[in-house]
Design a protein around this motif. Structure first.
Motif, PDB file in Angstrom:
ATOM      1  N   THR A 120      33.183  36.351  44.770  1.00 55.31           N
ATOM      2  CA  THR A 120      34.386  35.788  45.384  1.00 55.31           C
ATOM      3  C   THR A 120      34.089  34.408  45.960  1.00 55.31           C
ATOM      4  OG1 THR A 120      33.953  36.673  47.596  1.00 55.31           O
ATOM      5  CG2 THR A 120      35.126  38.113  46.055  1.00 55.31           C
ATOM      6  N   ASP A 121      35.158  33.648  46.181  1.00 58.02           N
ATOM      7  CA  ASP A 121      35.065  32.369  46.891  1.00 58.02           C
ATOM      8  C   ASP A 121      36.084  32.375  48.016  1.00 58.02           C
ATOM      9  OD1 ASP A 121      33.053  30.908  45.378  1.00 58.02           O
ATOM     10  OD2 ASP A 121      34.523  30.863  43.741  1.00 58.02           O
ATOM     11  N   ASN A 122      35.674  31.798  49.162  1.00 55.18           N
ATOM     12  CA  ASN A 122      36.564  31.665  50.309  1.00 55.18           C
ATOM     13  C   ASN A 122      36.542  30.205  50.746  1.00 55.18           C
ATOM     14  OD1 ASN A 122      37.947  31.734  52.706  1.00 55.18           O
ATOM     15  ND2 ASN A 122      36.834  33.498  53.551  1.00 55.18           N
ATOM     16  N   PHE A 123      37.660  29.517  50.517  1.00 55.07           N
ATOM     17  CA  PHE A 123      37.752  28.090  50.852  1.00 55.07           C
ATOM     18  C   PHE A 123      38.480  27.857  52.175  1.00 55.07           C
ATOM     19  CE2 PHE A 123      37.690  28.178  46.101  1.00 55.07           C
ATOM     20  CZ  PHE A 123      36.424  27.616  45.936  1.00 55.07           C
ATOM     21  N   ASP A 124      38.615  28.919  52.965  1.00 57.80           N
ATOM     22  CA  ASP A 124      39.279  28.843  54.266  1.00 57.80           C
ATOM     23  C   ASP A 124      40.701  28.315  54.161  1.00 57.80           C
ATOM     24  OD1 ASP A 124      37.069  29.843  55.690  1.00 57.80           O
ATOM     25  OD2 ASP A 124      36.155  27.852  55.834  1.00 57.80           O
ATOM     26  N   ASP A 125      41.366  28.676  53.076  1.00 56.14           N
ATOM     27  CA  ASP A 125      42.770  28.290  52.920  1.00 56.14           C
ATOM     28  C   ASP A 125      43.697  29.498  53.037  1.00 56.14           C
ATOM     29  OD1 ASP A 125      42.102  29.599  50.606  1.00 56.14           O
ATOM     30  OD2 ASP A 125      42.813  28.053  49.226  1.00 56.14           O
ATOM     31  N   GLY A 126      43.120  30.626  53.535  1.00 59.66           N
ATOM     32  CA  GLY A 126      43.928  31.830  53.698  1.00 59.66           C
ATOM     33  C   GLY A 126      43.942  32.727  52.474  1.00 59.66           C
ATOM     34  N   PHE A 127      43.192  32.326  51.450  1.00 64.43           N
ATOM     35  CA  PHE A 127      43.135  33.121  50.226  1.00 64.43           C
ATOM     36  C   PHE A 127      41.681  33.437  49.862  1.00 64.43           C
ATOM     37  CE2 PHE A 127      47.178  30.888  49.964  1.00 64.43           C
ATOM     38  CZ  PHE A 127      48.042  31.879  49.554  1.00 64.43           C
ATOM     39  N   ILE A 128      41.515  34.494  49.095  1.00 64.48           N
ATOM     40  CA  ILE A 128      40.223  34.860  48.513  1.00 64.48           C
ATOM     41  C   ILE A 128      40.381  34.767  47.000  1.00 64.48           C
ATOM     42  CG2 ILE A 128      38.556  36.746  48.156  1.00 64.48           C
ATOM     43  CD1 ILE A 128      38.421  35.462  50.905  1.00 64.48           C
ATOM     44  N   TYR A 129      39.386  34.128  46.363  1.00 67.69           N
ATOM     45  CA  TYR A 129      39.449  33.928  44.924  1.00 67.69           C
ATOM     46  C   TYR A 129      38.451  34.876  44.253  1.00 67.69           C
ATOM     47  CZ  TYR A 129      42.206  29.928  46.278  1.00 67.69           C
ATOM     48  OH  TYR A 129      43.200  29.137  46.832  1.00 67.69           O
ATOM     49  N   ILE A 130      38.994  35.743  43.409  1.00 66.96           N
ATOM     50  CA  ILE A 130      38.196  36.794  42.758  1.00 66.96           C
ATOM     51  C   ILE A 130      37.758  36.314  41.388  1.00 66.96           C
ATOM     52  CG2 ILE A 130      38.129  39.213  42.065  1.00 66.96           C
ATOM     53  CD1 ILE A 130      38.670  38.811  45.058  1.00 66.96           C
ATOM     54  N   ASN A 131      36.406  36.262  41.182  1.00 61.02           N
ATOM     55  CA  ASN A 131      35.863  35.729  39.928  1.00 61.02           C
ATOM     56  C   ASN A 131      35.437  36.808  38.929  1.00 61.02           C
ATOM     57  OD1 ASN A 131      36.034  33.047  40.946  1.00 61.02           O
ATOM     58  ND2 ASN A 131      34.162  33.436  42.128  1.00 61.02           N
ATOM     59  N   LYS A 132      35.631  38.075  39.301  1.00 59.65           N
ATOM     60  CA  LYS A 132      35.242  39.180  38.404  1.00 59.65           C
ATOM     61  C   LYS A 132      36.154  40.362  38.671  1.00 59.65           C
ATOM     62  CE  LYS A 132      31.241  41.936  36.991  1.00 59.65           C
ATOM     63  NZ  LYS A 132      29.808  42.222  37.210  1.00 59.65           N
ATOM     64  N   SER A 133      36.698  40.929  37.615  1.00 57.05           N
ATOM     65  CA  SER A 133      37.612  42.054  37.794  1.00 57.05           C
ATOM     66  C   SER A 133      36.843  43.329  38.133  1.00 57.05           C
ATOM     67  CB  SER A 133      38.449  42.265  36.530  1.00 57.05           C
ATOM     68  OG  SER A 133      37.629  42.616  35.430  1.00 57.05           O
ATOM     69  N   VAL A 134      37.527  44.258  38.783  1.00 56.57           N
ATOM     70  CA  VAL A 134      36.942  45.561  39.099  1.00 56.57           C
ATOM     71  C   VAL A 134      37.893  46.653  38.623  1.00 56.57           C
ATOM     72  CG1 VAL A 134      35.519  44.875  41.056  1.00 56.57           C
ATOM     73  CG2 VAL A 134      37.928  45.407  41.426  1.00 56.57           C
ATOM     74  N   ALA A 135      37.325  47.807  38.338  1.00 68.47           N
ATOM     75  CA  ALA A 135      38.118  48.969  37.923  1.00 68.47           C
ATOM     76  C   ALA A 135      38.336  49.870  39.128  1.00 68.47           C
ATOM     77  CB  ALA A 135      37.398  49.726  36.814  1.00 68.47           C
TER      78      ALA A 135
END
Length: 407
Positions: A120-135
């Motif tokens: 994941t990435d957290n740019f402190d913009d209130g969102f989390i960016y998911i770089n890999k899917s999970v089941a």
């Protein structure tokens, strides 16, 4: 003369005559239960864990929100907060949201997966960016995955291990019912035997067997009772063994098990009650003159006087007897694969137990047979284990793979 039985025949006689011996139970704290035999089933009254929890540091999500995500096309989820360790997750996750959870933390009821923080990435913009899917189910431990309510955690006859104590602690169990320790009496016989505090004179020898038997009994979680040294006199031996029968479950008589003029063990056993001697002689080397008897429901074992032979008989047959009394299955000794360092001839018509010393080599272990006579205590004090050679085998060649039963 002996009427010898095979090793397996003796095992069967032990099971038939002594399995299910009635040992009273006592309740003790779990801190003192390691090595004891469980007396009653311990059934879980709750699920462990009692909630769905994360197995990683990351973000609890609805798995469907991550489908198709990658480094080049991450899924953008709103950061809905954080669940702290030990805190109840009383939040409800909405679609398109993620919430941070530490390893072991509770997840929201409607979350069905956790994304590792590394993906994941957290740019402190209130969102989390998911770089890999999970089941669904990824990185989760569900309620009851470890221990389910109503399941038996420890069963009767189990020898309790440190990891079993951990399971009891997880359930909040502070006390457990265990069988009382099997009580084993030790009688050492022989005109030549003197106490270890004495300096032997002439052909006298110190009482080795009583002490290693005591140590072996303690190591196996039983209670030893030493009755001292007795001369090769029928009435004196009978008196000691009779006393031991009143106080113990199993009596070990060291020495006097052969058929010489002064060997009194078989006569003593047969004089004390029925059924008396069950086995006199086992097709095994060392330990052929071993005696197994039964007085009412108790066991009396006549061990060879030679220390190395007595020790092997103790490890192979007496521990099997103790397992029968406990109505438990032994976890058995550890076994190591090794290559034979030297040729070892056998073919003597008896199953043979050969003590060996292990040497580490570049591709495993080498097993060095310890050559010597059965009266040498060094054969076992220098040994790391022993080999079991079948009575039909003519020996073991150098370089052959063998199993070493560790002592």
């Amino acid at each position: 003369m002996f009427s010898v039985k095979s090793v397996n025949e003796v095992f069967e006689i032990i099971e038939k005559n002594f399995k299910g011996y009635q040992l009273e139970c006592e309740t003790i704290e779990i801190n003192y239960a390691v090595g004891r035999i469980c007396g009653e089933s311990v059934v879980s009254a709750e699920d462990i864990p009692g909630f769905n929890r994360s197995s990683v540091d990351g973000y609890a999500v609805m798995a469907s929100d991550t489908f198709g995500s990658s480094d080049s096309c991450p899924a953008q989820l709103k950061l809905a907060g954080e669940i702290k360790m030990g805190e109840e997750a009383d939040v409800y996750l909405l679609k398109g949201e993620a919430i941070y959870v530490p390893t072991g933390g509770q997840i929201p009821r409607n979350a069905d997966a956790v994304v590792m923080i590394e993906y994941t990435d957290n740019f402190d913009d209130g969102f989390i960016y998911i770089n890999k899917s999970v089941a669904p189910g990824n990185n989760l431990v569900f309620k009851g995955d470890d221990i389910k309510s109503g399941n038996a955690v420890i069963k009767p006859g189990t020898r309790i291990r440190p990891q079993d104590i951990g399971a009891l602690a997880a359930l909040g169990v502070t006390h457990i019912s265990v069988k009382r320790r099997v009580k084993v009496g030790i009688v050492s016989t022989g005109d030549e035997i003197v106490d270890i505090k004495n300096k032997p004179e002439g052909s006298e020898v110190r009482d080795i067997n009583s002490y290693f038997l005591h140590a072996g009994i303690v190591e196996y979680g039983c209670e030893p009772v030493m009755y001292g040294i007795c001369e090769d006199d029928f009435h004196k031996i009978k008196c000691k063994v009779d006393l031991a029968l009143k106080e113990c479950d199993i009596i070990l008589i060291s020495g006097g098990s052969s058929v010489g003029l002064k060997d009194q063990t078989m006569k003593v056993i047969n004089s004390l009650g029925l059924p008396g001697v069950l086995v006199h002689g086992i097709a095994v080397k060392p330990g052929k003159p071993t005696i197994l008897g039964k007085i009412d429901h108790k066991a009396v074992v006549g061990l060879p006087g030679h220390p190395a032979a007595a020790y092997i008989v103790f490890k192979v047959f007496v521990l099997k007897l103790i397992d029968a009394f406990n109505d438990s299955k032994s976890i058995g000794s550890s076994v190591i694969r090794a290559k034979m360092a030297h040729n070892y001839p056998s073919n003597n018509g008896r199953e043979e137990f050969v003590t060996v010393r292990l040497e580490a080599s570049h591709d495993g272990f080498l097993a060095h047979p310890l050559f010597g006579k059965s009266g040498l205590i060094s054969l076992v004090s220098q040994a790391d284990g022993f080999l079991r050679i079948g009575r039909e085998c003519e020996g073991i060649e150098e370089g052959k793979d063998v199993e070493v039963i560790l002592l």
